[in-house]
Enzyme design. Structure first.
Site, mmCIF file in Angstrom:
data_model
loop_
_atom_site.group_PDB
_atom_site.id
_atom_site.type_symbol
_atom_site.label_atom_id
_atom_site.label_comp_id
_atom_site.label_asym_id
_atom_site.label_seq_id
_atom_site.Cartn_x
_atom_site.Cartn_y
_atom_site.Cartn_z
ATOM 1 N N HIS A 420 3.768 -2.518 1.298
ATOM 2 C CA HIS A 420 5.127 -2.173 0.884
ATOM 3 C C HIS A 420 5.981 -1.641 2.034
ATOM 4 C CE1 HIS A 420 8.242 -1.744 -1.927
ATOM 5 N NE2 HIS A 420 7.574 -1.268 -2.952
ATOM 6 N N ARG A 421 5.374 -1.320 3.167
ATOM 7 C CA ARG A 421 6.160 -0.881 4.324
ATOM 8 C C ARG A 421 6.923 -2.050 4.939
ATOM 9 N NH1 ARG A 421 1.385 1.710 7.761
ATOM 10 N NH2 ARG A 421 0.521 -0.294 7.079
#
Length: 447
Positions: A420-421
């Protein structure tokens, strides 16, 4: 002169221990709290002291004997001098399987000294400083000189012992309890914690200690050492699972037509000896999706994202020695038949333990397939430094509404896990949808 039996005191959570050293003999004059014998379990060793001063009249144990709490060690003729009171039994804090604690090399060579248990090597713990009556008491643990001497000879850091006496005063019983707790593994000195591998038990993350359980207490067990590959992969998986903020999207792809094409291709190429699997089609489909959504073919490097202009696809291979991930290099430049042939060769090398480092590195994206084993969906762990991984399970026939009626279609479960980064939910949904479209109509690969 009275004859006194000296018995094994409370030694914590040990049933029977073995006598490995005799430190006195018949006729010796001993002092109260002088060490008599050394005993050892399969996890730790300790010295048993005398509760009374006197002359040894009869030695009741020999090397190799098994003893437990209450066993008579020797009989001595008590001296006229006041004998030290026997230490009250101290219950060790609730603990499970004791861990190994190295023994102190030997007892002090000067005047006989009280040593109860050799719980840590002298190199592991800094001895507490001697009490100096002339020095300021500020900062010193609240304990008598005799207790300080007792702690020094055990190698116990007195400042880490919690006193149970008035105003927190540390007694000899407190030192003994701390010693037993360290031996049982339910306590750890600061020196030991500093030497322990960072994060090995979750301490570096602020987690509570991993439970230590003596499973043999509950039934028969068999202990097998973990294989080398599992040890290596396990450490990587733990790091990746903890450090990557991973999210998984689940979807289904209609592979009815693709499966029919795969079967016909295998029939046409039967003489070639190359068997085409659905995984080969998945690799080509993933390359097309990675080209359309390049963030899935990237890696984090500090605050920058590195986009790779090559497409090396790893595939998880189940082997007798554990999970391995061979890599199909430049999958974008290879056809289905060539990919299938390379996969077969790499999978055989993996099973035979002959994969080289170059054949397992450089992947930009990984596929973990449970193939015909079964299951519906799962959450694969990202293989860092990659930012995504695709998990696939066994395809099943399901009724699908075509606008007029339900028709049987072969559906392939997809589980896409992403970092998700680097990737957001919308991009992940688009990637999965596009991948499903390609698998549904493989002609899209040509576009």
């Amino acid at each position: 002169m009275a004859l006194v039996e000296v018995k094994v005191p409370d030694i914590g959570d040990f049933d029977e221990v073995t006598v490995i050293e005799l430190m006195v003999k018949v006729g010796d004059t001993i002092k109260a709290e002088q060490s008599l014998i050394t005993v050892e379990s399969d996890k730790a060793s300790m010295e048993i002291p005398s509760s009374t001063a006197g002359v040894v009249k009869d030695l009741r144990v020999k090397l190799g004997d098994k003893v437990k709490q209450g066993s008579v060690v020797l009989v001595l003729e008590a001296s006229g001098a006041a004998s030290a009171p026997a230490a009250a039994p101290v219950e060790a804090p609730a603990a499970a399987a004791p861990v190994t604690a190295p023994a102190v090399a030997s007892a002090p060579t000067e005047a006989p000294a009280p040593v109860v248990a050799s719980v840590v090597a002298s190199s592991a713990i800094s001895a507490a400083p001697a009490h100096n009556p002339g020095a300021p008491s500020l900062g010193l643990p609240h304990a008598s000189p005799s207790v300080r001497k007792f702690a020094r000879e055990l190698g116990v850091p007195l400042e880490e012992v919690k006193g149970t006496g008035p105003k927190g005063r540390i007694s000899q019983d407190d030192v003994q309890a701390f010693t037993k707790a360290v031996m049982a593994g339910s306590a750890q000195t600061k020196a030991q914690a500093a030497k322990a591998p960072a994060g090995g038990d979750g301490a570096a993350l602020g987690l509570i200690p991993w439970p230590k359980v003596d499973f043999a207490k509950f039934g028969p067990i068999e202990r097998k050492e973990m294989g080398r590959i599992k040890k290596i992969s396990g450490a990587n998986l733990l790091r990746n699972a903890i450090m990557i903020p991973a999210v998984t999207n689940h979807d289904d792809a209609d592979i009815t037509d693709l499966e029919a094409f795969r079967v016909s291709t295998n029939k046409e190429n039967e003489k070639s000896g190359v068997k085409v699997t659905m995984l080969a089609f998945l690799i080509k489909a993933c390359v097309a999706a990675l080209k359309k959504y390049p963030e899935f073919n990237s890696s984090l490097d500090g605050d920058a994202i590195v986009y790779k202009n090559y497409w090396h696809i790893g595939f998880a291979a189940d082997t007798p020695n554990g999970l391995m991930v061979p890599v199909i290099r430049d999958a974008d430049k290879k056809g289905i038949l060539q990919i299938s042939q390379e996969m077969g060769e790499l999978a055989k090398k993996a099973r035979d333990g002959k994969l080289g480092p170059a054949e397992m590195t450089g992947a930009t994206f990984t596929i973990s397939s449970l193939g015909g084993i079964g299951g519906k969906y799962f959450t694969p762990i990202i293989n860092a430094p990659e930012v995504a991984i695709l998990g696939v399970c066994k395809s099943t026939h399901e009724p699908v509404w075509d606008g007029k009626q339900f028709v049987p279609r072969l559906m392939l479960p997809l589980s896409l896990t992403w970092d998700h980064r680097v990737i957001d939910g919308a991009a992940a949904a688009r990637f999965n949808a596009y991948l499903g479209q390609i698998l549904g109509d493989f002609r899209r690969v040509l576009l």
